[in-house]
Scaffold this motif. Structure first.
Motif, PDB file in Angstrom:
ATOM      1  N   UNK A  19       0.674  -1.285  -0.030  1.00  0.00           N
ATOM      2  CA  UNK A  19       0.035  -0.025  -0.020  1.00  0.00           C
ATOM      3  C   UNK A  19       0.745   1.182   0.039  1.00  0.00           C
ATOM      4  N   UNK A  20       0.386   2.357  -0.558  1.00  0.00           N
ATOM      5  CA  UNK A  20       0.811   3.694  -0.682  1.00  0.00           C
ATOM      6  C   UNK A  20       2.030   3.703  -1.431  1.00  0.00           C
ATOM      7  N   UNK A  21       2.330   2.798  -2.544  1.00  0.00           N
ATOM      8  CA  UNK A  21       3.399   2.620  -3.250  1.00  0.00           C
ATOM      9  C   UNK A  21       3.202   3.577  -4.686  1.00  0.00           C
ATOM     10  N   UNK A  22       4.282   4.115  -5.089  1.00  0.00           N
ATOM     11  CA  UNK A  22       4.362   4.531  -6.272  1.00  0.00           C
ATOM     12  C   UNK A  22       5.307   4.140  -7.314  1.00  0.00           C
ATOM     13  N   UNK A  23       4.646   3.589  -8.505  1.00  0.00           N
ATOM     14  CA  UNK A  23       5.085   2.867  -9.551  1.00  0.00           C
ATOM     15  C   UNK A  23       5.058   3.610 -10.688  1.00  0.00           C
ATOM     16  N   UNK A  24       6.528   3.737 -11.016  1.00  0.00           N
ATOM     17  CA  UNK A  24       6.876   4.754 -12.216  1.00  0.00           C
ATOM     18  C   UNK A  24       8.024   4.580 -13.166  1.00  0.00           C
ATOM     19  N   UNK A  25       8.133   3.318 -13.432  1.00  0.00           N
ATOM     20  CA  UNK A  25       9.138   2.929 -14.308  1.00  0.00           C
ATOM     21  C   UNK A  25       9.263   1.434 -14.503  1.00  0.00           C
ATOM     22  N   UNK A  43       8.173 -10.945  -6.807  1.00  0.00           N
ATOM     23  CA  UNK A  43       8.725 -10.129  -5.975  1.00  0.00           C
ATOM     24  C   UNK A  43       7.467  -9.207  -5.374  1.00  0.00           C
ATOM     25  N   UNK A  44       8.217  -9.099  -4.143  1.00  0.00           N
ATOM     26  CA  UNK A  44       7.233  -8.054  -3.321  1.00  0.00           C
ATOM     27  C   UNK A  44       7.959  -6.576  -3.313  1.00  0.00           C
ATOM     28  N   UNK A  51      12.285  -3.046  -4.536  1.00  0.00           N
ATOM     29  CA  UNK A  51      12.163  -4.351  -4.192  1.00  0.00           C
ATOM     30  C   UNK A  51      12.358  -4.448  -2.590  1.00  0.00           C
ATOM     31  N   UNK A  52      11.430  -5.192  -2.031  1.00  0.00           N
ATOM     32  CA  UNK A  52      11.506  -5.415  -0.780  1.00  0.00           C
ATOM     33  C   UNK A  52      11.973  -6.890  -0.198  1.00  0.00           C
ATOM     34  N   UNK A  53      11.210  -7.761  -0.989  1.00  0.00           N
ATOM     35  CA  UNK A  53      11.680  -9.200  -0.953  1.00  0.00           C
ATOM     36  C   UNK A  53      11.312 -10.165  -2.057  1.00  0.00           C
ATOM     37  N   UNK A  54      11.586 -11.267  -1.982  1.00  0.00           N
ATOM     38  CA  UNK A  54      11.016 -12.068  -3.017  1.00  0.00           C
ATOM     39  C   UNK A  54      10.476 -13.502  -2.493  1.00  0.00           C
TER      40      UNK A  54
END
Length: 231
Positions: free
Chosen positions: A196-202, A210-211, A219-222
């Motif tokens: 939540x609250x993530x900004x995807x931009x690329x 992947x998490x 990238x936070x975890x896999x």
């Protein structure tokens, strides 16, 4: 299930949408060939039509009653406002889809939105040129996907407008959690989860399962994915 029993369940379901039956009939017969339209593949709950131009296409050999539901009351903590449709481009469904209450679709001019099968959306999608979702994707409530900045900036040296649009492509089995913002140029692999609250931009060059999360997203975890059949 017998044909009689299937017809009975279909009638019960249609009765739940009876307050909006005129808009349902208009939408289906406005956009689809007669053989598809008579099956009423799209059911609408509390629809708000801003503009119904362009094309809506079901790109699937098995068109059936109610395979696409828009405005369904899913999130009771969100406004029960149905769905807003502002269509002036092309909307392509590859299969079944559910759009929850308080969702919206806006397509400008020659924009194209393609939705993979089993799309689950409770957010807003705003398209100027091209947005594509793979199969089995979830866009959670209060999230927005858009392929344009909508307001271009001017370069003070050249006087030219800075490019304000870039295609968005979301891979198969992506889960985009609530309050996320997906902006122009976003490309994701299959089986990705965004917190939540993530900004995807690329373009995200990560492995499937992947998490990712954050602003900007990273990238936070896999080793994780959202299994909608076991949740």
């Amino acid at each position: 299930m017998s044909k009689v029993r299937k017809a009975y369940h279909g009638l019960q379901r249609l009765l739940k949408f009876s307050p909006w039956i005129l808009k349902i009939l208009y939408f289906n017969f406005h956009y689809f060939p007669f053989k598809q339209a008579v099956k009423l593949p799209v059911l609408l709950r509390k629809p708000h039509f801003i503009k119904l131009k362009g094309k809506v296409i079901i790109d699937n050999p098995k068109v059936r009653f109610g395979m696409i539901t828009m405005g369904k009351l899913v999130n009771t903590c969100n406004p029960d406002s149905g769905i807003i449709l502002d269509l002036d481009g092309m909307l392509i469904f590859k299969g079944e889809a559910i759009f929850a209450n308080n969702s919206a679709i806006m397509i400008q001019d020659d924009g194209i939105i393609t939705l993979g099968s089993h799309m689950d959306c409770a957010g807003q999608i705003k398209c100027a040129k091209r947005i594509e979702f793979g199969d089995d994707c979830v866009l959670a409530y209060n999230s927005m996907v858009m392929d344009s900045d909508w307001h271009a900036l001017t370069d003070v040296v050249s006087g030219k407008l800075v490019k304000k649009t870039a295609p968005v492509k979301i891979g198969n089995n992506n889960f985009i959690s609530f309050n996320c913002l997906v902006t122009k140029g976003t490309v994701t692999p299959d089986f990705c989860t965004f917190t939540y609250n993530s900004h995807l931009c690329k373009k995200y060059d990560v492995e499937p399962y992947s998490l990712l999360g954050g602003n900007p997203c990273r990238l936070l975890d896999e080793g994780y994915y959202y299994d909608r059949n076991n949740n």
